[in-house]
Scaffold this motif. Structure first.
Motif, PDB file in Angstrom:
ATOM      1  N   PRO A  54       1.002  -1.185  -0.052  1.00 52.25           N
ATOM      2  CA  PRO A  54      -0.026  -0.067  -0.008  1.00 52.25           C
ATOM      3  C   PRO A  54       0.955   1.265  -0.074  1.00 52.25           C
ATOM      4  N   TYR A  55       2.202   0.945   0.212  1.00 52.11           N
ATOM      5  CA  TYR A  55       2.904   2.325   0.234  1.00 52.11           C
ATOM      6  C   TYR A  55       4.101   2.102  -0.793  1.00 52.11           C
ATOM      7  N   ALA A  56       4.410   3.323  -1.395  1.00 54.11           N
ATOM      8  CA  ALA A  56       5.159   3.277  -2.545  1.00 54.11           C
ATOM      9  C   ALA A  56       5.781   4.654  -2.856  1.00 54.11           C
ATOM     10  N   ALA A  57       7.136   4.784  -3.404  1.00 54.86           N
ATOM     11  CA  ALA A  57       7.912   6.096  -3.603  1.00 54.86           C
ATOM     12  C   ALA A  57       8.790   5.508  -4.797  1.00 54.86           C
ATOM     13  N   THR A  58       8.813   6.328  -5.887  1.00 52.72           N
ATOM     14  CA  THR A  58       9.729   6.116  -6.956  1.00 52.72           C
ATOM     15  C   THR A  58      10.706   7.573  -6.853  1.00 52.72           C
TER      16      THR A  58
ATOM     17  N   GLY B 292       2.822   4.164  15.297  1.00 57.92           N
ATOM     18  CA  GLY B 292       3.834   4.979  15.046  1.00 57.92           C
ATOM     19  C   GLY B 292       4.128   5.081  13.380  1.00 57.92           C
ATOM     20  N   THR B 293       5.401   5.505  13.023  1.00 59.79           N
ATOM     21  CA  THR B 293       5.472   5.654  11.459  1.00 59.79           C
ATOM     22  C   THR B 293       6.903   5.355  11.319  1.00 59.79           C
ATOM     23  N   MET B 294       7.204   5.065  10.064  1.00 54.50           N
ATOM     24  CA  MET B 294       8.611   4.752   9.670  1.00 54.50           C
ATOM     25  C   MET B 294       8.620   5.450   8.163  1.00 54.50           C
ATOM     26  N   GLU B 295       9.792   5.893   7.823  1.00 56.86           N
ATOM     27  CA  GLU B 295      10.116   6.333   6.462  1.00 56.86           C
ATOM     28  C   GLU B 295      11.809   6.240   6.557  1.00 56.86           C
ATOM     29  N   GLY B 296      12.297   6.707   5.176  1.00 55.82           N
ATOM     30  CA  GLY B 296      13.598   7.148   5.226  1.00 55.82           C
ATOM     31  C   GLY B 296      14.282   7.005   3.903  1.00 55.82           C
ATOM     32  N   SER B 297      15.509   6.376   3.583  1.00 59.00           N
ATOM     33  CA  SER B 297      15.738   6.492   2.359  1.00 59.00           C
ATOM     34  C   SER B 297      17.358   5.534   2.133  1.00 59.00           C
TER      35      SER B 297
ATOM     36  N   ARG C 235      20.268   8.719  -3.430  1.00 56.61           N
ATOM     37  CA  ARG C 235      19.528   8.353  -2.564  1.00 56.61           C
ATOM     38  C   ARG C 235      18.145   8.340  -3.042  1.00 56.61           C
ATOM     39  N   VAL C 236      17.425   7.137  -2.699  1.00 55.78           N
ATOM     40  CA  VAL C 236      16.231   6.717  -2.975  1.00 55.78           C
ATOM     41  C   VAL C 236      15.055   6.727  -1.715  1.00 55.78           C
ATOM     42  N   ALA C 237      14.022   7.461  -1.928  1.00 59.74           N
ATOM     43  CA  ALA C 237      13.152   7.568  -0.842  1.00 59.74           C
ATOM     44  C   ALA C 237      12.441   6.203  -0.328  1.00 59.74           C
ATOM     45  N   ILE C 238      12.401   5.937   0.746  1.00 58.56           N
ATOM     46  CA  ILE C 238      11.428   5.084   1.389  1.00 58.56           C
ATOM     47  C   ILE C 238      10.133   5.768   1.833  1.00 58.56           C
ATOM     48  N   PRO C 239       8.966   5.100   1.027  1.00 60.54           N
ATOM     49  CA  PRO C 239       7.769   6.360   1.518  1.00 60.54           C
ATOM     50  C   PRO C 239       7.453   6.083   3.214  1.00 60.54           C
TER      51      PRO C 239
END
Length: 138
Positions: free
Chosen positions: A9-13, A103-108, A120-124
Motif C-alpha cells: 500500500p505504500y510506494a515511492a519512486t 507509529g510511522t517509519m520512512e527513510g532512504s 538516495r532513494v526515498a522510502i515512503p
C-alpha cells in the motif's frame, strides 16, 4: 490499481527506483501489557532504470506514537548490499518494535549505479498501526 499496489500500500519512486512497503502487526510477538508492540515490514525495491544499481546503506526515521524519533543508519539491508539489475527487484523482510501501539517509519536507501554515481532513494512514509491504537488514543 495493479496487484503490486494492493499488496504494497505504500510506494515511492526516485530516479526510476520504486520502493514499496507492506507493514504487518505481529500480535504473537507483541506484549501490550509490557509496553511492546512489534511489526514486520516487507520491502520491495524495483529497478525501473537502465543500469544496475547496488544498495549501499539505509537510513530509517522511526517515530513512535508519542512523537519520539529514532534514526537508524547502517550498511545494506538485513546484512546484504544487493545488486539489482534493470527490470528486476529485491525483496526483504525486517522488523520494528515500538513502546507505543502505533507509529510511522520512512527513510532512504543509498544507491550506486553502474556508472559509479551515488544517489538516495526515498522510502515512503508508512504507518505502523496495531489493534490497540484506537483504545490507547494513538
Amino acid at each position: 490499481m495493479s496487484i503490486l499496489d494492493s499488496i504494497f500500500p505504500y510506494a515511492a519512486t526516485t530516479e526510476g527506483i520504486t520502493v514499496r512497503v507492506q507493514p504487518t502487526f505481529l500480535a504473537e510477538h507483541s506484549r501490550p501489557d509490557q509496553g511492546l508492540w512489534v511489526w514486520h515490514y516487507h520491502v520491495r525495491i524495483e529497478n525501473g532504470g537502465t543500469m544496475d544499481v547496488r544498495l549501499l546503506d539505509r537510513h530509517w526515521i522511526i517515530i513512535d506514537g508519542r512523537g519520539v524519533r529514532e534514526d537508524v543508519e547502517g550498511p545494506g539491508v538485513v546484512g546484504e548490499q544487493p545488486l539489482i539489475a534493470p527490470g528486476s527487484a529485491h525483496d526483504y523482510v525486517s522488523g520494528c518494535p515500538l513502546s507505543t501501539p502505533s507509529g510511522t517509519m520512512e527513510g532512504s536507501f543509498g544507491m550506486i549505479d553502474g556508472a559509479g554515481r551515488r544517489f538516495r532513494v526515498a522510502i515512503p512514509l508508512f504507518d505502523l498501526v496495531s489493534p490497540h491504537s484506537r483504545r490507547a488514543g494513538h
